[in-house]
Design an enzyme around this catalytic site. Structure first.
Site: not given
Ligand code: MGD
Ligand code: MGD
Ligand code: MO
Length: 761
Positions: A109, A111
């Site tokens: 996970y 960005w």
């Protein structure tokens, strides 16, 4: 646009590049409200915290794969790219052969950076799928609770943001914006994939000029931008407030019963709870006052105001990043349904205005170019925030969305484009969990704490050291991102790393399809442009122009179609309507998420017994000074620090009571951990609330001790690693109870930005 233009998750810019680094940036012309975070970019490409070459943890190199308590404390050894490729490919093969693909955790996970092709998540997931699959993760730290509850009760969660009511419609039609969690502009600079339009500030100005009023319900005054009515409740009590507002609407004849009957199901079941028929507790404003600390009269007045004009009820994403986080968006939707304005211009429901530069922005009429992802042959997954639980309890079971899931036995953890030491809760527990697998692999441009806890560290380029293009679903521009500088030191594109690994593992041809990165860029663009219903320039023309404007759907009102024709546009819920009562959720029989929205007392809140030991409520919100942990070494982030520590804001009375002054360094602690932080006093913070944003790079005083104090101010050493509920198991990192004391001792140095020792062989 000059060739030195590029794009980040927080905006497009042009750069002066000198000596291989960004020397200065100017926002893209035409950005109405550029993000101050652009100021973190200068100096970031050659920053001392960059990973300069492939590195392997000495213990792993010498003793081989296996569980280890030395992760995060061991020395690193420099290896060549060829050695790295060989070591890593062999280890991936060993894990697949001995334990199966399920033993690889590739949730990864995070960005990462803007870019449609080089996007790290897209690369790592494509690679691991072709390897034969991996245990994956579902949903996000952003919207873990929303992602499960909202599809069940309104049939979607994506459309709530991507097809939300347009800022222009709000500016023109809304009388009252009731903002649970405020409507802070510090967060609206950002959207995943890149964003070039920042309309929120101007829209709010027009809204106010037209006579619109904003009610900000938040423990922080500056969560509202500009003039507003500020209600500062006890954190974590918003559902009680909403119930009290609903109670007034229901009992004063202000609820729209036609709307509830025609567009919703289950109103009667909920009403019985609201009025106290089922639990002998009517959810009156007086009842709520004792919980939330706002006077009952204020709640009555607000409910009447809401019914008197065109009103939007908006719930920030932070309100679902807490224990029982399913309830606030569900109850906010219910409250909006009671007002009967869902689907009318300027009325109804919102989720995340002020959380991201996404709600309120018109969606594209087309998709963006994309890297085909393939199918994961392994179906095992975890709710994303269950990562420590999974590593600590192989074979253990947990509830999730009506199912019982079993944790796989993970041997290899693969991360590219994210930082669990930024995003995960209870870092001491996370460190123990990361001691369990045989191997931890991390691709990173920077020596983040996650890189320091890896066995194999793969140096990645930044998005400014490779050609790419990017955009997002709610932004009109596709922006070319020509490389601004050569890769730093020995850093490589993630694509190049995966291509080399894939070749060695025997699926190079499938992974690359015979294309270089440059050929992929052209190929993805060309494939995409052929699928469009309108003509776009050739790739070369787009690249030369620097950007391409795409058509958007302007002037949307959330759920307007559904309102106009609830049969033709039935929702994706079992009833096709808004489910104020969900029979499915009811049948799950969860004690912590029942069939209708309800008030549950949280564990970490000022009204509970834990507050006697830890009497301050810490808001671990998003930082105004950076995106998450990215570019913590940048000028804007560094300027916010106090004596090198992350700022903690507190009310002057709470400081005085503890002998603390502005500028002091304090120790923030509870029974899970402790960190240092630098004090900022602010009477715009509700008493007994403190705010310490996420994102200071984790900096343990003793790297060998998982329980070490973080000397820099990472609040995730304090937060609890528990899911929102049995339904969604979402991240609950937004809130935690703490105590704060003046730090009297010598100040330990901040070393987070200093690279670790990498030995030569
Ligand atoms: N307590 C608490 N915790 C929270 C939150 C909270 O409110 N409170 N919020 C949560 C939320 S909403 C989120 S979204 C998460 C964010 O958590 P993350 O998304 O994990 O945080 P980032 O710091 O953005 O991490 C991205 C990493 O990718 C790296 N990177 C950038 N570009 C590239 C690339 O091209 N290749 C590779 N390999 N790496 C790259 C960056 O250097 C950075 O270290 O945090 C969550 N954690
Ligand atoms: N500058 C900047 N902007 C960002 C990000 C970033 O890292 N930096 N991250 C982006 C990402 S990935 C995401 S998911 C979004 C997240 O968006 P959000 O989750 O909405 O953002 P937060 O800043 O955590 O919280 C918003 C505000 O909610 C208020 N709040 C917290 N708890 C309560 C409560 O119990 N009751 C009430 N009424 N209010 C409360 C806090 O005062 C806080 O400032 O932000 C995005 N925007
Ligand atoms: Mo997020």
């Amino acid at each position: 646009m000059p060739r030195s233009a590029s794009l980040t998750h927080w905006g497009a810019f042009t750069a002066d590049v000198r000596d291989g680094d960004i020397a200065a940036v100017s926002p893209m012309a035409g950005d109405a409200d550029p993000s101050p975070l652009l100021g973190n970019l200068p100096g970031s490409l050659r920053h001392r915290s960059r990973v300069t070459g492939p590195a392997v943890r000495r213990g792993w190199l010498e003793s081989g794969p296996g569980p280890s308590t030395r992760r995060g404390a061991d020395e690193f050894v420099a290896v060549s790219w060829d050695e790295l490729t060989e070591l890593l490919a062999d280890e991936l093969q060993r894990v697949v052969d001995e334990h199966g693909n399920e033993a690889i955790y590739g949730g990864s996970y995070g960005w990462a950076s803007a870019g449609r092709f080089h996007h790290a998540q897209s690369q790592v997931h494509r690679f691991l799928k072709l390897l034969g699959g991996y245990t994956s993760s579902r949903h996000s730290y952003s919207l873990g609770a929303t992602g499960v509850i909202m599809p069940r009760v309104v049939g979607t969660h994506d459309d709530l943001f991507k097809r939300s009511t347009d800022w222009n419609v709000i500016a023109e039609h809304t009388d009252l914006l009731v903002c649970f969690g405020g409507l802070g502009l510090k967060n609206t600079g950002i959207n995943h994939g890149g964003t070039t339009a920042h309309p929120a500030r101007d829209a709010l100005r027009r809204f106010r000029r037209r006579g619109g009023r904003l009610v900000s319900i938040s423990p922080l005054r500056d969560d509202a931008h500009g003039e507003s009515d500020w209600l500062a409740p006890v954190p974590g009590t918003d559902v009680a407030i909403m119930l009290a507002l609903a109670y007034v609407l229901a009992t004063e004849g202000l609820a729209d019963r036609d709307f509830l009957g025609r567009y919703c199901t289950g109103w009667e079941r909920f009403e019985a709870y609201l009025l106290g028929v089922t639990d002998a507790t009517p959810k009156t404003p007086r009842w709520a006052e004792d919980i939330c600390g706002l006077p009952a009269e204020q709640l009555v007045a607000l409910a009447r105001r809401m019914a008197a004009g065109r009103t939007i009820v908006t719930v920030s994403w932070s309100l679902q990043r807490v224990r029982h986080g399913e309830q606030a968006p569900w109850m906010g939707l219910t409250l909006a349904a009671m007002l009967g304005q869902i689907g009318l211009p300027g009325g109804g429901f919102g989720h995340g205005y002020g959380s991201m530069n996404e709600p309120g922005l018109p969606p594209l009429r087309c998709r963006l170019p994309y890297l085909p992802q393939g199918v994961n042959p392994v179906s095992t997954f975890i709710p994303v925030a269950a990562v420590s639980d999974m590593l600590l309890h192989p074979g253990g079971t947990h509830h999730y969305d009506g199912r019982r899931l079993t944790y796989p036995d993970i041997r290899l953890v693969y991360w590219a484009g994210g930082n669990p030491f930024h995003h995960h809760q209870d870092i001491p527990r996370l460190r123990r969990a990361l001691g369990r697998p045989d191997t931890v692999v991390v691709h990173e441009p920077y020596w983040t704490a996650m890189a320091r806890h890896a066995d194999v560290v793969v140096p990645s380029t930044t998005s400014f050291e490779r050609d790419d293009y990017s955009g997002s679903r709610n932004d009109p521009l596709l922006v070319a991102m020509p490389a601004l500088a050569a890769p730093h030191a020995d850093a490589r594109d993630d694509y190049a790393t995966f291509a080399a690994l894939a070749h060695r593992l025997g699926f190079g041809e499938q992974f690359t399809e015979g294309r270089t990165a440059a050929q992929w860029l052209r190929h993805l663009y060309d494939t995409w442009s052929r699928e469009l219903e309108f003509a776009v320039p050739s790739f070369d023309e787009f690249w030369a122009a620097g950007s391409l404007r795409l058509p958007t759907e302007d002037g949307l009102t959330l759920l307007a179609d559904f309102r106009a024709d609830p049969v033709a546009h039935r929702l994706g819920t079992p009833s096709g309507r808004i489910e104020i009562f969900s029979a499915d959720i009811d049948t799950f029989g969860y004690h912590d998420c029942v069939g209708h929205p309800a008030w549950f007392a949280p564990q970490e809140w000022l009204g509970g017994p834990r507050a006697q030991r830890f009497p301050l409520h810490l808001l671990a919100n998003q930082p105004a000074s950076r995106l998450h942990g990215q570019l913590d070494g940048g000028a804007v982030s560094q300027a916010s620090k106090i004596q090198g520590r992350e700022p903690i804001r507190m009310h002057p009375d709470d400081a005085t009571a503890r002998g603390i002054a502005a500028g002091d360094v304090v120790r923030v602690f509870n029974d899970r951990g402790a960190c240092l932080a630098g004090v900022v006093l602010d009477d715009g913070v509700r008493p007994r609330v403190v705010q310490l944003s996420t994102g200071a790079w984790y900096d343990p005083e003793d790297p060998a001790d998982p329980d070490a104090m973080c000397v820099h101010g990472n609040p995730n050493v304090l937060t609890a690693d528990v899911g929102t509920s049995s339904l969604a198991q979402g991240c609950t990192g937004a809130h935690v109870l703490v105590e704060v004391e003046r730090w009297g001792g010598a100040l330990p140095p901040v070393r987070a930005l200093e690279p670790p020792v990498v030995a030569r062989r």
